[in-house]
Design a protein around this motif. Structure first.
Motif, PDB file in Angstrom:
ATOM      1  N   SER A  48      20.871   6.706  -5.238  1.00 51.68           N
ATOM      2  CA  SER A  48      21.260   5.287  -5.267  1.00 51.68           C
ATOM      3  C   SER A  48      20.426   4.429  -4.319  1.00 51.68           C
ATOM      4  N   GLY A  49      19.351   5.007  -3.773  1.00 51.63           N
ATOM      5  CA  GLY A  49      18.437   4.241  -2.938  1.00 51.63           C
ATOM      6  C   GLY A  49      18.739   4.265  -1.453  1.00 51.63           C
TER       7      GLY A  49
ATOM      8  N   SER B 273      15.581   5.479   0.708  1.00 54.89           N
ATOM      9  CA  SER B 273      14.515   4.468   0.682  1.00 54.89           C
ATOM     10  C   SER B 273      14.861   3.302   1.588  1.00 54.89           C
TER      11      SER B 273
ATOM     12  N   ILE C 259      17.942   3.266 -11.535  1.00 48.65           N
ATOM     13  CA  ILE C 259      17.017   3.969 -10.633  1.00 48.65           C
ATOM     14  C   ILE C 259      17.357   5.444 -10.478  1.00 48.65           C
TER      15      ILE C 259
ATOM     16  N   SER D 166      16.133  -5.384  -4.541  1.00 53.15           N
ATOM     17  CA  SER D 166      14.951  -4.722  -3.993  1.00 53.15           C
ATOM     18  C   SER D 166      15.266  -4.122  -2.625  1.00 53.15           C
ATOM     19  N   VAL D 167      14.402  -3.229  -2.182  1.00 53.13           N
ATOM     20  CA  VAL D 167      14.575  -2.640  -0.857  1.00 53.13           C
ATOM     21  C   VAL D 167      14.566  -3.733   0.205  1.00 53.13           C
TER      22      VAL D 167
ATOM     23  N   ARG E 107      17.867  -5.432   0.349  1.00 52.10           N
ATOM     24  CA  ARG E 107      18.862  -4.575   0.981  1.00 52.10           C
ATOM     25  C   ARG E 107      18.657  -4.515   2.495  1.00 52.10           C
TER      26      ARG E 107
END
Length: 198
Positions: free
Chosen positions: A14-15, A18, A126, A165-166, A169
């Motif tokens: 789920s990111g 990252s 993703i 986007s990262v 976040r």
């Protein structure tokens, strides 16, 4: 200590990792996730503590890893991001239908994190399976739901991360953990490296 210990939990893929790597680039300390590293090590040595071989042994190794991470983080300055925390081990056993041992519940009571916990929602766009991540998308979504309930049952407040986007976040998290991390990063940049003093 709990006020500077921030957890990001949720389902796999789920990111989370990252995001934590990106936050590290902003000077925010972090402690890595136990599960993936343990799986990599156990696969390398053909060990028994793999989730598809011995779920209880895998959970105990995650608990030991998380306890050590918590202890090591106490010696660090500024905010620390944890890629999952001890309550995630409770969530894992719950998902497996295995009773949670008393010593694990005691660990979750003793090692507290900041009350606000960031939840990375299941994000089908993703999500990818890989050598260490065997869960189906449905299992990933179920994992997120269980982690939410476990943390709530332990008195934490869950704040979902945006599906963005990262960079979005990172801004979202930084706006909610205060200026401690930024101040620490600025102090580190202002201090000359040790090698320059020798």
């Amino acid at each position: 200590m709990s006020g500077k210990f921030h957890v990001i939990t949720g389902g796999p893929g789920s990111g989370k990792s990252s995001l934590i790597r990106a936050l590290a680039g902003h000077g925010i300390g972090h402690m890595p996730e136990a599960g993936r590293a343990i799986i990599q090590d156990q696969m390398a040595i053909d060990g028994p503590a793999l989730p598809w071989r011995n779920q209880k042994a895998f959970a105990e190794m995650m608990l030991a890893w998380d306890l050590r991470s918590y202890r090591e983080a106490q010696d660090r300055q500024g905010s620390i991001m944890f890629d999952r925390g001890i309550p995630d081990v409770i969530g894992y056993l719950t998902l497996c239908g295995i009773s949670v041992p008393d010593h694990l519940r005691r660990a979750a009571d003793l090692c507290r994190y900041d009350r606000l916990v960031f939840l990375a929602p299941h994000w089908p766009a993703i999500y990818r399976q890989d050598q260490e991540r065997h869960q189906s998308p449905g299992e990933a979504a179920a994992t997120c739901a269980v982690m939410r309930e476990v943390y709530r049952s332990l008195g934490y407040d869950l704040l979902p991360l945006p599906l963005g986007s990262v960079e979005e976040r990172v801004a979202f998290v930084k706006s909610r953990i205060g200026d401690t991390a930024t101040e620490t990063a600025n102090q580190a940049r202002a201090s000359p490296p040790i090698a320059a003093l020798l």
